[in-house]
Scaffold this active site. Structure first.
Site, PDB file in Angstrom:
ATOM      1  N   LYS A  45       0.812  -1.221   0.000  1.00 17.87           N
ATOM      2  CA  LYS A  45       0.000   0.000   0.000  1.00 17.87           C
ATOM      3  C   LYS A  45       0.842   1.267   0.000  1.00 17.87           C
ATOM      4  O   LYS A  45       0.468   2.264  -0.622  1.00 17.87           O
ATOM      5  CB  LYS A  45      -0.968   0.009   1.177  1.00 17.87           C
ATOM      6  CG  LYS A  45      -0.325   0.064   2.553  1.00 17.87           C
ATOM      7  CD  LYS A  45      -1.378   0.021   3.651  1.00 17.87           C
ATOM      8  CE  LYS A  45      -0.746   0.017   5.029  1.00 17.87           C
ATOM      9  NZ  LYS A  45       0.017   1.231   5.313  1.00 17.87           N
ATOM     10  N   THR A  46       1.993   1.243   0.705  1.00 12.44           N
ATOM     11  CA  THR A  46       2.851   2.435   0.715  1.00 12.44           C
ATOM     12  C   THR A  46       3.361   2.738  -0.689  1.00 12.44           C
ATOM     13  O   THR A  46       3.420   3.902  -1.107  1.00 12.44           O
ATOM     14  CB  THR A  46       4.044   2.231   1.670  1.00 12.44           C
ATOM     15  OG1 THR A  46       3.547   1.939   2.975  1.00 12.44           O
ATOM     16  CG2 THR A  46       4.913   3.478   1.732  1.00 12.44           C
ATOM     17  N   ASP A 231      -3.784   7.159   4.799  1.00 11.83           N
ATOM     18  CA  ASP A 231      -3.305   5.800   5.031  1.00 11.83           C
ATOM     19  C   ASP A 231      -3.893   5.268   6.342  1.00 11.83           C
ATOM     20  O   ASP A 231      -4.265   6.044   7.227  1.00 11.83           O
ATOM     21  CB  ASP A 231      -1.779   5.819   5.105  1.00 11.83           C
ATOM     22  CG  ASP A 231      -1.170   4.426   5.037  1.00 11.83           C
ATOM     23  OD1 ASP A 231      -1.889   3.465   4.715  1.00 11.83           O
ATOM     24  OD2 ASP A 231       0.041   4.307   5.300  1.00 11.83           O
ATOM     25  N   GLU A 232      -3.974   3.947   6.474  1.00  9.69           N
ATOM     26  CA  GLU A 232      -4.452   3.286   7.704  1.00  9.69           C
ATOM     27  C   GLU A 232      -5.804   3.852   8.139  1.00  9.69           C
ATOM     28  O   GLU A 232      -6.029   4.146   9.325  1.00  9.69           O
ATOM     29  CB  GLU A 232      -3.422   3.447   8.839  1.00  9.69           C
ATOM     30  CG  GLU A 232      -2.019   2.953   8.510  1.00  9.69           C
ATOM     31  CD  GLU A 232      -1.888   1.443   8.516  1.00  9.69           C
ATOM     32  OE1 GLU A 232      -2.931   0.758   8.616  1.00  9.69           O
ATOM     33  OE2 GLU A 232      -0.758   0.952   8.400  1.00  9.69           O
ATOM     34  N   GLN A 262      -7.233  -5.151  10.097  1.00 14.82           N
ATOM     35  CA  GLN A 262      -6.097  -4.692  10.891  1.00 14.82           C
ATOM     36  C   GLN A 262      -6.461  -3.509  11.785  1.00 14.82           C
ATOM     37  O   GLN A 262      -5.581  -2.770  12.214  1.00 14.82           O
ATOM     38  CB  GLN A 262      -4.925  -4.320   9.975  1.00 14.82           C
ATOM     39  CG  GLN A 262      -4.397  -5.501   9.179  1.00 14.82           C
ATOM     40  CD  GLN A 262      -3.158  -5.167   8.383  1.00 14.82           C
ATOM     41  OE1 GLN A 262      -2.077  -4.952   8.933  1.00 14.82           O
ATOM     42  NE2 GLN A 262      -3.312  -5.111   7.072  1.00 14.82           N
ATOM     43  N   ARG A 634       2.884 -10.522  10.425  1.00 13.42           N
ATOM     44  CA  ARG A 634       4.204  -9.875  10.538  1.00 13.42           C
ATOM     45  C   ARG A 634       5.295 -10.829  10.043  1.00 13.42           C
ATOM     46  O   ARG A 634       6.399 -10.386   9.737  1.00 13.42           O
ATOM     47  CB  ARG A 634       4.527  -9.506  11.998  1.00 13.42           C
ATOM     48  CG  ARG A 634       3.614  -8.515  12.702  1.00 13.42           C
ATOM     49  CD  ARG A 634       3.324  -7.278  11.900  1.00 13.42           C
ATOM     50  NE  ARG A 634       2.104  -7.448  11.120  1.00 13.42           N
ATOM     51  CZ  ARG A 634       1.739  -6.660  10.117  1.00 13.42           C
ATOM     52  NH1 ARG A 634       2.537  -5.674   9.741  1.00 13.42           N
ATOM     53  NH2 ARG A 634       0.612  -6.867   9.464  1.00 13.42           N
TER      54      ARG A 634
END
Length: 757
Positions: A45-46, A231-232, A262, A634
């Protein structure tokens, strides 16, 4: 921005799209109107956000200053800006990229005067805020042992996260306790204003209030930011949601990126409904809301992805995604049930030592994740036994260390002499012999006359209110005046700080206050470590100057003021570095946004993970499951899940049951290590085997049948409500209920202890 040659634009477009998969490219090219990008864990996504900004500027010719990108950490903002500048060069320098709080600071530094507040405000951290609350309680004659300051601070934070000023908080108060806290909230805000200070919640709350009260100011920012990226988005709270809504209301070119699976910060006000309801919230725009799913994972192997997806699929409040990877193979998820917590820690350290010694795996590639900080002890003891280097992520921040905070408070006072919390901290650091009784007289004088402590100290010196301490108070005031006086009036402590470089200024304060001499005189290993930290502070000031030298030109505010802002806004993750070869220990919350080749997820037991406080509440249980999903994803190469049959907790031995989340992972994805038959709680998952299943019900009886929509019910925690929807049947039946006090909640009937209202 001037239009470049078409050939140059084509070449730039090729570089922007290089390596993007079709879904990522579509997310970059869809620039007009509201867009929801559902980005699964590790889906890049970044990179998409970076490419989208570069595409807007370099290909579409959108002026960089018209773009606002909001992230959740300064580290993520820095990485994003660096990537955009790598693609575009200087053309990207005018893009506004930052966290919600840093964006709020920029706006308030420019326009807070419209709220009759000073642009030179200081930013209070948690310790400062607690200090103000203690002052409020003292003024009201309330005992802080009865009215716990941290609980009051938490409730005030919750109201601020929801966008509620004191009058609105008082209206929302549900009982006498909240009514009292609401009244303390109002007094707390007045004390902050008197000190020309804002806490973290104010940085957004007052920005929203500024826009509400002054439409022309809002119009300025709406016209400036025609393209907004967030974002997020699943982690936004009420006030963040409101701020983005204000800015995007007219142009509607809003791209939000996130993953409901998330969303793990409900405890600090995050509202998962913000992302789940995005399509409805922006459905009235002229351009239809578009949804793009990023499902290709670039981080984890397929067994890890499949296991995590199987766990999260048990949640109701989510949007379906099917994560996949092009990577072939991958080890199964390994499961180990230890006899007790000591064996669990021995197993983990043995595995990571073998990886390091036999396969040359660096320690920094390994993370041990746990649900609560208290679980770290046994792993730390085992790591120390074998001399394995490790770091606790999310522990004490560098800027929270006592000696660093002391010097920062001196610097804050130079910027804002009304900062009472700073004075209280450093008036006797290093020791100056200003007695507690003398300073209490100064505090009483300040309270009685309604003046800041610095002014009260001057009055006390003039009137000799504090007797023998008068000379010592006078010396303190002379020292502070000397730092800010003109060169001609410089005093013996080192003279004016005017014109000095930032690091030289801080060094002068360290020396002039006697702080360095006091530590050198102490001459202990602890004092030497503190001196090292102060040297590191000087390094951070030099780095700040180098990084921000160009931006400082033409800036109205001093370099010191900008530096103090940066320090105040730094989070735990911003300071995390994996350059040193150390094993990382952290809670699952702290692991968000990080990745490691090898992950040990430990303490997978009922009442630990999921946590005991969340088991009976379906909403809380779903958040625990999201936490588990985050923890599992992770891992890049290897994921180990461990639990213990017995654990030493709260001073006693307890018998544990494996976490229900273990049972949600398909057997074919699990490899059991050790003797799977030694405990009745063991999970058998060898080839062709079957898994023991545990009853996780905490209520007796079957689910209610025939519940009609509109039925009025009472919940033991949420109170009265009305049934909006009936989901499922039998033991898995859930109800969506609109509660009078708590809003809409989804509860599982067999756990909820509902009564007809």
């Amino acid at each position: 921005m001037t239009q470049s040659d078409p050939l140059d634009q084509d070449a730039l477009a090729d570089s922007i799209f290089e390596g993007l998969n079709p879904a990522q490219r579509k997310a970059v090219e869809t620039t007009e109107g509201p867009l929801l990008v559902l980005a699964g864990a590790g889906s890049g996504k970044t990179r998409v956000l970076t490419a989208r900004i570069a595409y807007l500027i370099g290909v579409l010719g959108i002026p960089a200053e018209q773009i606002l990108a909001v992230t959740f950490t300064n580290k993520a903002a820095g990485e994003m800006k660096e990537r955009v500048e790598k693609l575009l060069g200087p053309a990207a320098s005018e893009v506004s990229i930052g966290t919600f709080h840093s964006i709020g600071v920029r706006i308030l530094r420019r326009d807070i005067g419209h709220l009759a507040r000073n642009r030179g405000f200081v930013i209070y951290d948690d310790a400062d805020s607690i200090g103000v609350i203690k002052d409020v309680l003292k003024g009201e004659g309330l005992d802080p042992k009865v009215h716990e300051p941290r609980r009051i601070r938490w409730q005030i934070d919750q109201w601020k996260n929801a966008g509620l000023l004191p009058p609105a908080a008082a209206d929302r108060a549900r009982d006498l306790d909240e009514e009292l806290i609401a009244s303390l909230y109002a007094k707390y805000q007045r004390k902050l204003a008197d000190a020309e200070a804002l806490d973290f919640g104010d940085l957004l709350l007052l920005t929203v209030e500024l826009f509400r009260k002054h439409p022309r100011v809002l119009d300025y920012y709406r016209n400036r930011y025609n393209y907004i990226l967030v974002d997020e988005y699943q982690d936004t709270n009420g006030v963040q949601y409101g701020l983005i809504g204000q800015l995007a209301q007219v142009h509607r070119n809003l791209c939000v990126v996130g993953d409901p699976d998330q969303s793990i910060y409900a405890w600090r006000g995050a509202d998962i409904r913000n992302i789940l309801d995005f399509e409805q919230d922006y459905a009235d725009s002229e351009t239809a809301v578009k949804v793009i799913k990023l499902e290709q994972n670039y981080r984890s192997t397929q067994p890890i992805l499949s296991g995590a997806s199987a766990v999260i699929s048990n949640n109701f409040d989510r949007k379906d995604k099917d994560l996949f990877t092009d990577r072939e193979g991958g080890s199964p998820i390994r499961f180990f049930e230890a006899e007790d917590d000591r064996e669990e820690s021995r197993f983990v350290i043995d595995k990571l030592l073998n990886a390091n010694r036999r396969e040359d795996v660096p320690f920094r590639h390994v993370a041990i994740l746990y649900r609560t900080n208290a679980q770290s002890r046994s792993f730390e003891e085992e790591l120390l036994k074998y001399d394995v280097p490790y770091t606790i992520v999310g522990g004490q921040r560098f800027y929270d260390r006592a000696e660093i905070k002391d010097i920062m408070c001196y610097l804050r006072l130079l910027v804002n002499p009304r900062d009472d919390q700073a004075i209280r901290r450093i008036v006797n650091k290093p020791t100056r012999g200003i007695g507690k009784a003398s300073f209490e007289k100064v505090e009483s004088l300040a309270a009685g006359r309604g003046v800041p402590l610095m002014e009260a100290m001057r009055i006390a010196v003039e009137t000799k209110l504090v007797g023998r301490s008068t000379g010592k108070l006078a010396a303190f005031l002379d020292m502070m005046d000397g730092f800010s006086s003109s060169p001609a009036g410089g005093l013996a402590v080192g003279g004016s700080l005017d014109g000095l470089a930032l690091d030289d200024m801080i060094a002068r304060v360290m020396d002039g206050t006697g702080y360095i001499r006091a530590l050198e005189k102490e001459d202990t290993p602890d004092s030497e470590a503190r001196l090292d930290n102060l040297r590191e502070l000087l390094s951070s000031a030099r780095d700040f100057h180098v990084v921000n030298e160009e931006e400082l030109e033409g800036e109205e505010r001093s370099e010191l003021e900008l530096y103090l802002d940066q320090v105040a806004l730094i989070s735990d993750l911003d300071s995390y570095e994996d350059r040193e070869d150390r094993v990382s220990l952290m809670t699952v919350h702290s692991a968000k946004g990080l990745e490691f080749p090898i992950v040990f997820l430990v303490g997978m037991e009922e009442r630990i993970f999921p946590h005991a406080s969340s088991i009976r509440d379906e909403t809380g249980l779903e958040e625990e499951r999201r936490l588990c999903y985050v923890a599992m994803t992770r891992a890049m190469e290897h994921l180990f899940l461990t639990c213990a049959a017995e654990r030493f907790r709260y001073g006693d031995r307890t018998y544990q049951s494996p976490s229900r989340f273990l049972q949600e992972i398909p057997d074919e994805l699990i490899e059991t290590l050790g003797s799977a038959s030694r405990s009745a709680r063991s999970r058998v998952s060898s080839a062709g085997g079957s898994s023991s299943r545990f009853d996780y019900s905490y209520a007796q009886g079957e689910a209610s049948e025939g519940i009609a929509l509109g039925t009025r019910v009472r919940h033991p925690v949420f109170g009265r409500g009305e049934v909006l929807a009936v989901l499922g049947s039998d033991l898995n039946q859930k109800l969506r209920i609109k509660f009078e006090r708590a809003g809409v909640k989804t509860v599982m009937v067999r756990y909820a202890n509902l009564e007809l209202a």
